[in-house]
Enzyme design. Structure first.
Site, short mmCIF file in Angstrom:
data_model
loop_
_atom_site.label_atom_id
_atom_site.label_comp_id
_atom_site.label_asym_id
_atom_site.label_seq_id
_atom_site.Cartn_x
_atom_site.Cartn_y
_atom_site.Cartn_z
N SER A 352 0.83 -1.20 0.00
CA SER A 352 0.00 0.00 0.00
C SER A 352 0.88 1.26 0.00
O SER A 352 1.73 1.41 -0.87
CB SER A 352 -0.98 -0.04 1.18
OG SER A 352 -2.04 0.87 0.98
N ASP A 472 -8.04 -6.27 -5.96
CA ASP A 472 -7.76 -5.09 -5.14
C ASP A 472 -8.40 -3.87 -5.80
O ASP A 472 -7.91 -3.36 -6.80
CB ASP A 472 -6.25 -4.89 -5.01
CG ASP A 472 -5.88 -3.83 -3.99
OD1 ASP A 472 -6.78 -3.08 -3.56
OD2 ASP A 472 -4.70 -3.74 -3.62
N HIS A 502 -6.59 -6.33 -1.05
CA HIS A 502 -5.47 -5.50 -0.60
C HIS A 502 -4.75 -6.20 0.55
O HIS A 502 -4.86 -5.80 1.71
CB HIS A 502 -6.04 -4.14 -0.17
CG HIS A 502 -5.03 -3.04 -0.10
ND1 HIS A 502 -4.30 -2.63 -1.19
CD2 HIS A 502 -4.62 -2.27 0.93
CE1 HIS A 502 -3.50 -1.64 -0.84
NE2 HIS A 502 -3.67 -1.41 0.45
#
Length: 770
Positions: A352, A472, A502
């Site tokens: 991320s 995602d 994610h």
């Protein structure tokens, strides 16, 4: 279960013998295969008395008997060493069929069972994964096969866990960055936490840059969330001109600061958040470094949210590790430190925002950054919070924007003294940020351009390892896809594309991910030859449990054209919902999604029944003929694999808690994986557009009410297997209650299905076999 091995490196027989001898296994090709097997089992850290060789003999009885060794017996024993339970998981009389069923790497079973062939088979088994998530050799080292001597030992070109994690050095330094984000007249200092094993030589570093590392301000984040229940605004016609972004650095004079006594840090720490993959490398002779950059707790500066000032706060640490900048023992800069323990080689890791900063650092070309493992990273911040001229929230976070994330990560406000001194000026900057990111138009501009790493990929020198979930919809797959295709041809790149959302994948049962990265980092950061033969793309199949495939490309060139309708066929949908339904969808966007997918929301839903198997690989393009009775509008689209069948979960399931040893009884990790469950449908891809930006991102056009016009919408890239008989469901609609502005005006949309079609990129039929 299914094994998927990508980390095993083919070795000549002399190297096989050398690797095995390094672990204390002595083989003699002059002896029989059975005698060599006995030597191996008696040297290994196992209870031989617990093993069976056949359904008639224990291993102990077999080794002392005249029964000849066969491949069936060898693999019956090997499966037990790999944590499979004889009689319950497999039958001792069917070891080889079972080994094949779980995709265990096997030797050539048609070859003579000679001593040399057996030793090679043993080597292969030791490089194979156990059912509980570690390779056999790593499990045995964890059990004490090698001493903790704080020296490097390698097996199959992977570093082994021989560094003592009970004696780790944990220290804090403050690195001098080249930026002054507060305009105070001196450079911002960046707090850095270092965890490193004791070693007489110089260590490489695995570094994770995370603005979350020293805390987050959740209350400020929640208070800053934007209202999504707003009408879409009509934009004036415009062609957007962009200035070339540049990072201007002020050259401040450096004052003389004495070296710390013995060149050692004075500030230390005990507990902190760590990434389990970094923990894995600690025990194998790699320092683990955590940096949060500017605007975070105990560092200087303001949160600049993804621009190259924030990136400079990260690359400054790499510069320090290579002797190009300074670090200090305290924020008062009383004494400086050099990284005399570092060999200058760095790899960056993390998911991320962490992967985002790795992408950004790579595009600076900073010397010493040899590889990045960017997991679900952002490569253009506009593409995270906007799409095709439309304000778009990342999946699961309606109302978030870059200024909201800035409030979350400006952790300096968590210290009261810092809040009193610096918050007023920071709030002024935050107000400027909120204006610059322009939620009214949703257009691309100079502010977003300064936070786009794609124009700078020509500077990349590091090897690029990408990990991204094809489910995602927080950091969408377009970030990985666009970076992949923007990279110069000379840059080495590999992608792991899984079917999760994610999430991390480093503790999955089905793939030797950590071991593969070990082979890569051991070569790149320790000046060894890279012998790992890694395919360009490792893709997790969407319709089979625990199955990965090697592909040559991410983005196919063969195009399948699917028409959406017949001659004269037109479909339509409304934008407006009654107040009660609008409020319900606004409060629970999951309810909206369920209704949309089941054709109960305002949408044109087209089902296409597929007559044959094919694999989508890349961006599906929607070519639509559209009209609406208004001068502004949103186009949203989702494609589903529709119909009940077993599909993979998009988040991993715990299979066994705390079974993976990241070192030697150190930082135990859960064993996880994606699992097959019954699902009524699966989202394949989606996309969104402000119809005034239908020509190109930097151009705002008019929408003429009741006039037909053409729209080309590129959906999120994916790789997905459809099977003959599947139903591809396309949902076309306007407001999306998870992602877009919740526009509830009374607008009618019409689609000429006869003149509309899908362009689907497909993989070439040949796949890579390794």
């Amino acid at each position: 279960m299914q094994f998927n091995h990508f980390s095993i490196i083919d070795k000549p027989f002399d190297q096989v013998l050398s690797d095995l001898a390094g672990l204390g296994f002595k083989f003699d090709t002059a002896l029989s295969a059975k005698a060599n097997l006995k030597n191996w089992l008696q040297t290994a850290p196992i209870a031989v008395t617990s093993l069976a060789a056949t359904d008639q003999e224990t291993v102990c009885d077999f080794l002392d008997s005249e029964t000849p060794l066969t491949w069936d017996i060898f693999y019956a024993i090997s499966l037990q060493l790999l944590d499979f339970v004889a009689i319950f998981d497999f039958q001792l009389t069917d070891a080889i069929p079972f080994a094949k069923s779980v995709n265990l790497p096997l030797t050539d079973l048609s070859a003579e069972l000679s001593a040399e062939h057996l030793i090679s088979a043993i080597y292969l088994v030791m490089n194979s994964r156990r059912q509980t998530g570690m390779t056999l050799v790593e499990h045995w080292v964890s059990e004490g096969l090698l001493p903790l001597d704080n020296h490097y030992h390698f097996f199959n070109d992977k570093s082994l866990a021989t560094f003592d994690t009970s004696q780790l050095i944990r220290e804090v330094v403050y690195v001098e960055s080249p930026v002054d984000t507060q305009n105070r007249g001196h450079y911002d200092l960046i707090k850095v936490e270092i965890i490193r094993p004791q070693f007489d030589g110089k260590l490489p570093a695995v570094m994770t840059a995370s603005p979350y590392h020293f805390g987050t301000n959740i209350k400020a984040n929640d208070d800053k969330l934007h209202d999504m229940n707003l009408d879409l605004v009509e934009k004036p016609l415009n062609r957007i001109e962009l200035a070339e972004p540049s990072l201007t650095l002020t050259d401040y004079p450096a004052t003389e600061v004495p070296l710390a006594e013995n060149n050692r840090a004075t500030e230390h720490f005990t507990h902190t958040w760590t990434y389990s993959l970094n923990d894995y490398f600690l025990a194998r002779g790699f320092a683990s470094i955590y940096v949060a950059s500017v605007g975070t707790r105990n560092s200087d500066g303001f949160q600049t949210s993804g621009d190259y000032q924030q990136i400079a706060g990260v690359t400054a640490v790499i510069d320090w590790l290579n002797g190009r900048t300074r670090a200090f023992t305290t924020r008062q800069k009383t004494h400086r430190l050099t990284a005399d323990w570092a060999n200058g080689h760095v790899a960056m890791t993390g998911k991320s925002y962490l992967g985002t900063l790795a992408y950004g650092a790579a595009t600076t070309g900073v010397a010493g950054l040899d590889a990045i493992l960017a997991e679900a990273g952002i490569t253009s911040w506009y593409d995270y919070y906007r799409e095709n001229g439309l304000v778009r929230s990342p999946g699961g976070y309606p109302g978030e924007d870059l200024d909201v994330l800035a409030e979350l990560t400006y952790s300096r406000n968590l210290d009261a003294a810092d809040f009193l001194v610096n918050n007023p000026a920071y709030q002024t900057q935050l107000t400027d940020m909120s204006q610059a990111l322009d939620r009214t138009s949703g257009d691309y501009n100079d502010y977003w351009h300064a936070r786009n790493y794609l124009p700078h990929v020509d500077k990349v020198k590091a090897d690029i390892l990408i990990v991204h979930g094809l489910q995602d919809f927080n950091v969408t797959p377009s970030h990985a896809f666009n970076f992949w295709h923007a990279l110069p041809e000379h840059v080495t790149k590999h992608a792991f594309l899984h079917q999760g959302s994610h999430i991390y994948m480093n503790n999955w049962q089905s793939i030797d991910f950590s071991e593969t990265i070990n082979a890569y980092f051991s070569a790149k950061l320790l000046d060894r030859d890279l012998t790992l033969d890694l395919p360009p793309v490792i893709w997790q199949k969407n319709n089979v449990a625990q199955s990965f495939e090697s592909l040559a490309e991410f983005g196919g060139h063969d195009i399948e054209v699917l028409p959406l309708g017949f001659t004269g066929e037109v479909d339509q949908f409304e934008n407006h919902y009654p107040a009660e339904r609008f409020d319900a969808y606004s409060k629970h966007f999951q309810t909206f999604k369920a209704d949309l997918f089941e054709d109960k929301a305002n949408a044109a839903v087209i089902d296409i029944h597929l007559p044959e198997d094919f694999q989508v690989n890349g961006q599906i393009v929607l070519d639509l003929r559209l009209k609406l009775n208004d001068t502004k509008g949103i186009l949203s689209a989702q494609i589903l694999d529709f119909g009940p069948k077993k599909r993979l979960t998009d988040v991993s399931t715990m299979l066994e808690p705390k079974t993976i040893d990241r070192g030697r009884n150190f930082m135990l990790d859960d064993l996880r994986d994606l699992t097959l469950v019954d699902k009524p449908y699966q989202v394949v891809t989606k996309g969104f557009m402000n119809l005034q930006n239908r020509q190109q991102l930097t151009e705002v056009n008019s929408v003429v009410a009741d006039d037909w016009f053409r729209v080309e919408l590129r959906l999120q890239p994916t790789i997905y297997d459809f099977q003959a008989g599947d139903t591809l469901r396309l949902a076309l609609y306007s407001t999306d209650f998870e992602h877009t502005v919740r526009d509830n005006r009374e607008v009618s949309y019409a689609i000429n299905l006869e003149k509309s079609r899908l362009y689907i990129p497909k993989s070439k039929k040949e796949r890579i076999n390794i």
